[in-house]
Every structure is written in structure tokens, then in C-alpha cells.
Design an enzyme around this catalytic site. Structure first.
Site, short mmCIF file in Angstrom:
data_model
loop_
_atom_site.label_atom_id
_atom_site.label_comp_id
_atom_site.label_asym_id
_atom_site.label_seq_id
_atom_site.Cartn_x
_atom_site.Cartn_y
_atom_site.Cartn_z
N ARG A 108 -2.04 3.96 5.10
CA ARG A 108 -2.07 4.65 3.89
C ARG A 108 -3.11 5.69 4.06
O ARG A 108 -4.52 5.35 4.19
CB ARG A 108 -2.20 3.73 2.85
CG ARG A 108 -2.67 4.26 1.53
CD ARG A 108 -2.43 3.43 0.05
NE ARG A 108 -1.13 3.27 0.08
CZ ARG A 108 -0.57 2.70 -1.34
NH1 ARG A 108 -1.32 2.25 -2.31
NH2 ARG A 108 0.52 2.45 -1.44
N HIS A 135 5.91 8.91 -0.08
CA HIS A 135 5.66 7.47 -0.25
C HIS A 135 7.36 6.79 0.05
O HIS A 135 7.77 6.33 -0.69
CB HIS A 135 5.21 6.99 -1.48
CG HIS A 135 4.82 5.52 -1.67
ND1 HIS A 135 4.86 4.77 -0.70
CD2 HIS A 135 4.38 4.78 -2.83
CE1 HIS A 135 4.30 3.59 -0.87
NE2 HIS A 135 3.92 3.73 -2.31
N GLN A 138 8.32 3.03 -0.43
CA GLN A 138 8.71 3.08 -1.87
C GLN A 138 10.08 3.19 -2.47
O GLN A 138 10.81 2.59 -3.00
CB GLN A 138 7.66 3.70 -2.89
CG GLN A 138 7.68 3.54 -4.46
CD GLN A 138 7.39 2.11 -4.81
OE1 GLN A 138 6.26 1.51 -4.47
NE2 GLN A 138 8.53 1.32 -5.41
N ASP A 226 6.15 7.85 -13.12
CA ASP A 226 4.97 7.43 -12.29
C ASP A 226 3.75 7.82 -13.04
O ASP A 226 3.68 8.71 -13.80
CB ASP A 226 5.00 7.85 -10.64
CG ASP A 226 3.89 7.38 -9.70
OD1 ASP A 226 3.21 6.50 -10.10
OD2 ASP A 226 3.55 8.08 -8.73
N CYS A 265 7.06 2.81 -9.72
CA CYS A 265 6.44 2.15 -8.38
C CYS A 265 5.38 1.24 -8.76
O CYS A 265 5.10 0.36 -7.84
CB CYS A 265 6.17 3.40 -7.51
SG CYS A 265 4.89 4.21 -8.11
N ARG A 293 9.90 -4.33 -2.17
CA ARG A 293 9.09 -3.47 -1.21
C ARG A 293 9.00 -4.61 0.16
O ARG A 293 9.05 -3.99 1.25
CB ARG A 293 7.45 -3.48 -1.76
CG ARG A 293 7.23 -2.56 -2.92
CD ARG A 293 7.96 -1.05 -2.45
NE ARG A 293 6.94 -0.68 -1.10
CZ ARG A 293 5.62 -0.19 -1.57
NH1 ARG A 293 5.19 -0.18 -2.52
NH2 ARG A 293 4.86 0.22 -0.47
N1 CP Z 1 3.63 1.08 -5.57
C1 CP Z 1 2.60 0.85 -4.57
O1 CP Z 1 2.78 1.56 -3.58
O2 CP Z 1 1.62 0.02 -4.97
P1 CP Z 1 0.30 -0.29 -4.21
O3 CP Z 1 -0.67 1.08 -4.55
O4 CP Z 1 -0.16 -1.23 -5.05
O5 CP Z 1 0.69 -0.62 -2.69
N1 NVA Z 2 1.50 8.72 -7.33
C1 NVA Z 2 0.74 7.38 -6.97
C2 NVA Z 2 1.46 6.18 -6.52
C3 NVA Z 2 0.82 5.02 -6.37
C4 NVA Z 2 1.52 4.02 -5.56
C5 NVA Z 2 -0.63 7.49 -6.28
O1 NVA Z 2 -0.47 8.45 -5.02
O2 NVA Z 2 -1.82 7.09 -6.69
#
Ligand code: CP
Ligand code: NVA
Length: 309
Positions: A108, A135, A138, A226, A265, A293
């Protein structure tokens, strides 16, 4: 060739379908088992996944860990800040070292380009666990959730309301592969990235982008939104002002197909991007979506190891 799972557009339709089908199959096959019990075939016994986090995570972190255990494998987890990466060791050197120590890497990262650079230097499969640009894991869980409640997503209409962000991008990448229609409504200044705008332009109307949330939601089978402020966004006040009119509320859901479902998400901000009445209401599938997930990522891991697709 090493299989990296960086973006959904990089998989062909058959590959993406195989991943989703495997997610459905694995979820069904372990019904009733304790969460910590391995799947009967334990296909990743003896394999190790490294996970590197440059940003916070609850779902991605716990679901990949649980997924590897259920597949019979193990994980090593670190924040980037705790690694020499956090003190300036290069992405490439880190990738080469980890390739000698683990069988796959999930990252990440703040910057999508960093994940691409990592993958280019890695001989172990690399999985994108969220970047500023996309992502993909997701959206697999989202599509699995939609399909288990409403059947094949092909031919259905998904409405994305709000910020044209990383999560929206992965819906754009999936739509042409899985044949669903995508209607995006976001305010000016919050459009998807240029490469994704080009994909929308090339989609021959399968994906639309507009400013009217009601037009996007009308007759849709699924509404998704989101957070208005993603990790790394620094312009919170401007975002709250621009995105305010794009809240998903009951009046918007009333315009959809009566059977429509709501996805998010998570983490969510109730009464900002979505009212509590919608996200905690009967059309919301967010808890199945979060659970999925695990199942979707088990399929991603098997794909990355060349065991499916
Ligand atoms: N939806 C998602 O990726 O959640 P986290 O940021 O908690 O991993
Ligand atoms: N769009 C959000 C998604 C979190 C899972 C972010 O990038 O923070």
C-alpha cells in the site's frame, strides 16, 4: 513471467472472471469453518507474503493476513516507516532483497509509480493494496458482493457518486472487462485522472462522466461512494464544499432500480458522503463487502502464483 496484480485493466476478461469465480467458489467452500481454519486444499502452504504499508489500513491489512492463513501460507507485515525504505533505501533495492526472502509482496503506497517501480525490480509477484491512483483489490470484493446478492454484474449499471478517486479508477478499469455500465457523477475539479478520462472516452458510452448525481443514479442497480478526503489529500475544506452536493441520501436511492444495493469500501463518514440512513439501511451491503476482501484476495493471491486464470 512474474504475475503482478497492479491494476484491473492489465488482466483480460477471462482472467478477471476467473479471479471472481474463484472468490465465489472459495467463500462457498469454507462456509461454517472457523475463520482461522485453513481451506481444505491449503494451496499456498509453504508460501510467505510480505506486506508493506505506507498508509494506514484496517481491512487490507487484516484481510490479506487472514487470506494467507486460510490458504495455508504465512505473512510478514511492516510499515514502510519501520523499514530502511523509510530512511531512503531505494524501492528497487528493497524489491530485490524481498524477492530473495518471500514469495509475494503486497504494497500500500502513496505513489502508484512507486508500486510500478517495485514490481519492475521484483522477481516475486507484487500486489497493489491501494495507491493514490487505484484500489483493484477493493473493486473485486465489491463486484463479488454485488454478484452474490444480485447475480452476474454483466449488463448491470453501477453509479459512482462523489470524488473521482483511486477507488473510482478501479471501477473504470473493471467495467470493460466485466461488461457492466458505469455512470460517474463528480464535481468539476474532482474528475478521474487523465489516463482514466481517456478510458472513459474510449468506452463508447459504456462509462459516462457527468455532474448530475440524479442522472447517474436513475435506474442504477448499485450506488457506490467513498470518502471525500482520501489519505494524502490536504485540501479538506475545499473538498467538503465541492463534494457536499454529491451526498448519497434516501432521495437519491429512491431514483434507482428498486432492487438497487449500496456499497462503500470503508472507512465511511456518516452524513458526509452518505447518510447514516443509507449506509446503515436495508440496501447497504457494506459488511459483506468488507468480509469479501478476504475471499477476493485469496483469489488474487492464487492468480499471482499462477494457480488460476
Ligand atoms: N477499504 C479499505 O481498503 O480499507 P482499509 O484502508 O482499512 O484497508
Ligand atoms: N479513497 C480512500 C480509500 C480508502 C480505503 C483513500 O485512498 O483514502
Amino acid at each position: 513471467m512474474t504475475r503482478h496484480f497492479l491494476d484491473l485493466w492489465q488482466l483480460d476478461a477471462a482472467g478477471l472472471r476467473a479471479v471472481l469465480d474463484e472468490a465465489h467458489r472459495r467463500k462457498a467452500a469454507r462456509k461454517g469453518l472457523p475463520k482461522g481454519a485453513a481451506d481444505a486444499d491449503a494451496p499456498l502452504a509453504g508460501r510467505t507474503l510480505a506486506m508493506i504499508f505506507q498508509k494506514n489500513s484496517t481491512r487490507t491489512r487484516f484481510s490479506f493476513d487472514a487470506a494467507m492463513r486460510q490458504l495455508g501460507g504465512s505473512v510478514i507485515i511492516s510499515t514502510a516507516a519501520d523499514m530502511q525504505l523509510g530512511r531512503g533505501e531505494s524501492i528497487e533495492d528493497t524489491a530485490k532483497v524481498l524477492s530473495r526472502m518471500v514469495d509475494a509482496v503486497m504494497i500500500r503506497a502513496n505513489s502508484h509509480a512507486d508500486v510500478e517501480a517495485f514490481a519492475a525490480a521484483s522477481t516475486a509477484p507484487v500486489i497493489n493494496g491501494l495507491t493514490d491512483r487505484s484500489h483493484p483489490c477493493q473493486i473485486l470484493a465489491d463486484l463479488q458482493t454485488f454478484e452474490e446478492h444480485r447475480g452476474d454484474v454483466a449488463g448491470k449499471t453501477i453509479a459512482w457518486i462523489g470524488d473521482g478517486n483511486n477507488v473510482c479508477a478501479s471501477f473504470i478499469h473493471a467495467a470493460p472487462r466485466l461488461d457492466f455500465k458505469l455512470r460517474i457523477a463528480c464535481p468539476e475539479g474532482y474528475d478521474p485522472a487523465p489516463a482514466d478520462l481517456q478510458r472513459i472516452a474510449d468506452s463508447q458510452g459504456q462509462i459516462t462522466l457527468g455532474r448530475d448525481k440524479r442522472a447517474a443514479a436513475a435506474g442504477a442497480d448499485c450506488v457506490v461512494t467513498d470518502t471525500w478526503v482520501s489519505m494524502g489529500d490536504t485540501d479538506k475544506d475545499a473538498r467538503m464544499a465541492a463534494l457536499g452536493p454529491f451526498q448519497v441520501d434516501d432521495a437519491l436511492m429512491d431514483l434507482t432500480n428498486p432492487d438497487a444495493v449500496f456499497l462503500h469500501c470503508l472507512p465511511a463518514h456518516r452524513d458526509e458522503e452518505v447518510t447514516a440512513s443509507v449506509i446503515d439501511g436495508p440496501r447497504s451491503l457494506i459488511w459483506d463487502e468488507a468480509e469479501n476482501r478476504i475471499h477476493a484476495q485469496k483469489a488474487v493471491l492464487l492468480w499471482a502464483f499462477g494457480l488460476i486464470g
